[in-house]
Motif scaffolding. Sequence first.
Motif, mmCIF file in Angstrom:
data_model
loop_
_atom_site.group_PDB
_atom_site.id
_atom_site.type_symbol
_atom_site.label_atom_id
_atom_site.label_comp_id
_atom_site.label_asym_id
_atom_site.label_seq_id
_atom_site.Cartn_x
_atom_site.Cartn_y
_atom_site.Cartn_z
ATOM 1 N N VAL A 172 50.694 38.657 33.508
ATOM 2 C CA VAL A 172 50.535 39.974 34.132
ATOM 3 C C VAL A 172 49.060 40.365 34.187
ATOM 4 C CG1 VAL A 172 51.173 42.406 34.062
ATOM 5 C CG2 VAL A 172 52.821 40.673 33.329
ATOM 6 N N LEU A 173 48.433 40.509 33.014
ATOM 7 C CA LEU A 173 47.072 41.031 32.983
ATOM 8 C C LEU A 173 46.068 40.068 33.611
ATOM 9 C CD1 LEU A 173 45.100 43.223 32.085
ATOM 10 C CD2 LEU A 173 44.951 42.079 29.855
ATOM 11 N N LEU A 174 46.114 38.790 33.223
ATOM 12 C CA LEU A 174 45.125 37.834 33.741
ATOM 13 C C LEU A 174 45.210 37.675 35.255
ATOM 14 C CD1 LEU A 174 42.877 35.773 33.304
ATOM 15 C CD2 LEU A 174 44.647 34.056 32.872
ATOM 16 N N PRO A 175 46.394 37.459 35.846
ATOM 17 C CA PRO A 175 46.432 37.339 37.311
ATOM 18 C C PRO A 175 45.902 38.581 38.025
ATOM 19 C CG PRO A 175 48.469 36.538 36.352
ATOM 20 C CD PRO A 175 47.710 37.184 35.245
ATOM 21 N N ILE A 176 46.206 39.753 37.500
ATOM 22 C CA ILE A 176 45.704 40.982 38.133
ATOM 23 C C ILE A 176 44.186 41.058 38.024
ATOM 24 C CG2 ILE A 176 45.710 43.496 37.973
ATOM 25 C CD1 ILE A 176 48.636 43.352 37.165
ATOM 26 N N MET A 177 43.637 40.736 36.849
ATOM 27 C CA MET A 177 42.185 40.776 36.687
ATOM 28 C C MET A 177 41.507 39.740 37.573
ATOM 29 S SD MET A 177 41.634 41.517 32.616
ATOM 30 C CE MET A 177 39.859 41.652 32.857
ATOM 31 N N LEU A 178 42.106 38.555 37.699
ATOM 32 C CA LEU A 178 41.537 37.545 38.586
ATOM 33 C C LEU A 178 41.592 38.001 40.035
ATOM 34 C CD1 LEU A 178 42.966 34.252 37.013
ATOM 35 C CD2 LEU A 178 40.582 35.008 37.018
ATOM 36 N N ALA A 179 42.694 38.682 40.398
ATOM 37 C CA ALA A 179 42.836 39.146 41.773
ATOM 38 C C ALA A 179 41.765 40.167 42.137
ATOM 39 C CB ALA A 179 44.232 39.738 41.976
ATOM 40 N N PHE A 180 41.432 41.037 41.206
ATOM 41 C CA PHE A 180 40.489 42.116 41.494
ATOM 42 C C PHE A 180 39.044 41.756 41.155
ATOM 43 C CE2 PHE A 180 44.419 44.597 41.351
ATOM 44 C CZ PHE A 180 44.253 45.420 42.464
ATOM 45 N N PHE A 181 38.848 40.960 40.093
ATOM 46 C CA PHE A 181 37.488 40.710 39.619
ATOM 47 C C PHE A 181 37.064 39.249 39.704
ATOM 48 C CE2 PHE A 181 39.301 44.219 37.058
ATOM 49 C CZ PHE A 181 38.519 45.257 37.563
ATOM 50 N N GLY A 182 37.973 38.350 40.085
ATOM 51 C CA GLY A 182 37.626 36.947 40.172
ATOM 52 C C GLY A 182 36.754 36.653 41.380
ATOM 53 N N PRO A 183 36.193 35.442 41.445
ATOM 54 C CA PRO A 183 35.359 35.070 42.601
ATOM 55 C C PRO A 183 36.177 35.090 43.886
ATOM 56 C CG PRO A 183 35.889 33.149 41.256
ATOM 57 C CD PRO A 183 36.324 34.342 40.478
ATOM 58 N N LYS A 184 35.588 35.620 44.942
ATOM 59 C CA LYS A 184 36.305 35.795 46.207
ATOM 60 C C LYS A 184 36.205 34.581 47.129
ATOM 61 C CE LYS A 184 37.037 39.896 44.711
ATOM 62 N NZ LYS A 184 38.342 40.202 44.077
ATOM 63 N N THR A 185 35.269 33.693 46.843
ATOM 64 C CA THR A 185 35.061 32.548 47.721
ATOM 65 C C THR A 185 36.241 31.601 47.670
ATOM 66 O OG1 THR A 185 33.643 30.653 48.176
ATOM 67 C CG2 THR A 185 33.856 31.321 45.893
ATOM 68 N N THR A 186 36.443 30.846 48.712
ATOM 69 C CA THR A 186 37.528 29.864 48.751
ATOM 70 C C THR A 186 37.135 28.543 48.126
ATOM 71 O OG1 THR A 186 36.804 29.116 50.933
ATOM 72 C CG2 THR A 186 38.454 30.867 50.868
ATOM 73 N N GLU A 187 35.872 28.397 47.759
ATOM 74 C CA GLU A 187 35.425 27.141 47.162
ATOM 75 C C GLU A 187 35.975 26.997 45.758
ATOM 76 O OE1 GLU A 187 31.293 24.898 45.810
ATOM 77 O OE2 GLU A 187 31.233 26.803 46.882
ATOM 78 N N SER A 188 36.440 25.806 45.415
ATOM 79 C CA SER A 188 36.929 25.538 44.069
ATOM 80 C C SER A 188 35.768 25.217 43.149
ATOM 81 C CB SER A 188 37.921 24.373 44.081
ATOM 82 O OG SER A 188 38.248 24.009 42.757
ATOM 83 N N PHE A 189 35.731 25.904 41.983
ATOM 84 C CA PHE A 189 34.651 25.695 41.022
ATOM 85 C C PHE A 189 35.091 24.871 39.822
ATOM 86 C CE2 PHE A 189 31.105 28.328 42.389
ATOM 87 C CZ PHE A 189 31.698 29.106 43.379
ATOM 88 N N ALA A 190 36.358 24.525 39.745
ATOM 89 C CA ALA A 190 36.849 23.850 38.550
ATOM 90 C C ALA A 190 36.226 22.470 38.418
ATOM 91 C CB ALA A 190 38.366 23.735 38.588
ATOM 92 N N ILE A 191 35.634 22.221 37.277
ATOM 93 C CA ILE A 191 35.068 20.889 37.024
ATOM 94 C C ILE A 191 36.195 19.884 36.850
ATOM 95 C CG2 ILE A 191 33.751 19.535 35.364
ATOM 96 C CD1 ILE A 191 31.982 21.906 34.919
ATOM 97 N N ILE A 192 37.220 20.296 36.074
ATOM 98 C CA ILE A 192 38.388 19.433 35.919
ATOM 99 C C ILE A 192 39.347 19.743 37.062
ATOM 100 C CG2 ILE A 192 40.418 18.969 34.524
ATOM 101 C CD1 ILE A 192 38.877 19.100 32.117
#
Length: 639
Positions: free
Chosen positions: A618-638
Amino acid sequence: PTEHSRPAMPSEARATQVMPFLAVGLGLNDFMVLAASMASVLRSDAECGAAPSVAEVMARTLQDGGPSVTLSSATNAAVFFLGLLSPVPAVRFFATLCGVAVLCGFVTAVLGFSSVLALELEASRRTPTTVPGARCLWLLRSAPEEPVPPPAEQGSGMNYAMSRYASLLFSSLHSRAVQVGLLLMYLGFLSTCIYGCFHVELGLEMDDVLPKTHHSYYWMSERRKFFDTHAITLVFRDVDFGSQMQHILDLEYSMVMDGEFTEKHVRGDNPYPFRWYMEYTEARYCVEQICDVAADGQPEVEWVYDRATARTNKCEYMWRGATAEEVGAAEHAELVRACRNMCSVGKQESICPQHATNTSLQCQISDSGTECFCPYRLVPSNSSFYKFLDNFLDGGVRGEAARSLMSIHPDTGVIQAASSVFFIQGARTLEEKLKHIRRARSIASASNISNAKDNVFPLNFEVYAISEQYLQIYRTLMFMLLLGLAGAAVVLLLLLGHPVVVLIVLVVIVLAEVELYGLMSFLNMKLNSVVIGNMLMSIGYFVEATCHIARHYLLADGHGHHRAEAAVRRIGSPVLNSCMTTVASITLVAFSTYKYFLTYFVLQYLAIALVSLINGLVLLPIMLAFFGPKTTESFAIIK
């Protein structure tokens, strides 16, 4: 806790009756992630009409799910092994078990469970009539050749439920009223937990850590109810006892007279070996078996000021509790004469020992002649301390008792350590015991004995070894949590690669720890070494509940809400399954004979599962939706 403390609970019981179930809860999460990855690969192949080999399916499964498993396992292992830096032995032991369990679970998932999935997939292809769900741990519901409906319309099951939940949650977030409502609900929950944080008590009673079937459980329960006297051992080690007699007597007096809950009286029959040695020396001096100066010119005795007898009236026994007016003039005069004679030097009834010529070292008579005080006593000189010691230790009951309170080197005969015993009474609650410990430690450290802070300390198992951990327990808890969070931050940053997402994950984990700690007060749990171990392990569970969502958020396409929704759809089901398996596995601990297992493991890990769901899904997905990076580029190293 100091180096003189011991852990407050039996670690063996946790290792055999709790740790296996906790390891199952942690390990099954990796299994769920790999199974979900295989199901996703098979659905993707079915949509494309492809029929790859088992080896190709497993390669793509490990390519998809392996990084998530590695991310969570590496983070958890780092958190747990950092627990080895804890000053609490029980926490170090528990952290080691948790770290080893995580590594074993990772190896089992990557090597063992992936092999099981491959065998099951191969078997399901050989027997196409197999009932859907009978193989591959029910996650492989559809045969590859069957048409697969779109994700939002898939049949009933955990994946479908999670997909519907994600759609409902993120479609509702477009409404301002829903946003405000969710915010108020979470702030209310968080405020309640913060309120609970300030009402968590300290403690873990001895009868709580004993099995109910053990005879000691009933003895400890009754003792805590009806008895409150504790024998405290004052330990001296690496002390030059011959030169420190004055300071030892002063410390014994201060400990008894100034300490909290002590008896406030120093008696000769108390187990004070150096006071007994002093009285032995005085007795031999008075019968002229010991002299002021030995034949070699070295002093055999020296005078010390004894605070215990400085205000003791030697004539008090004569009056038998009566006042001067009650005894009459004639008898009063006779008593005064007897008291003066006893307090003088050179008479048959004179108190011995007294210095022959130095009046300041002699007994002092009051002006009224009714009180006599003898504050100065004789002890062996530094050069003669060991000269008379063997005779004293072999010379009677007190000597034998004194020997039992000393550790004497078998070759040199030097006292390596010694102890005196005094008693405290009335310290029933933990707060009272801590008050005594602080005062006693302060008195011992302030002693004039050389290096007293390290070489002199009071000790008692029930009062000190059990309770002393609480003097620094808040500092220990914060140290362990900050250490665990630091380890998690480093691994997450290295493997996720996006500082904003890592920061959001860490904020969620911190909030989860606050919520978990606050819930303790409502679950009637107290802060102790068991809870510190559980709080450290909860970081691992919270990492499991958040890192997978964060990674798939970074891997998803789109913006904000779309990426968060895709992450919940993709990996939310394994996260939920992990919490459910944790609840199912830890519930079995409720059948243990240890009473505190129900409170500090079953209830606390149920709370951990609840907090993991609230913050991870609940909390993490909402925070990612509002405050996460907006770009479509994937930043995950793994990836």
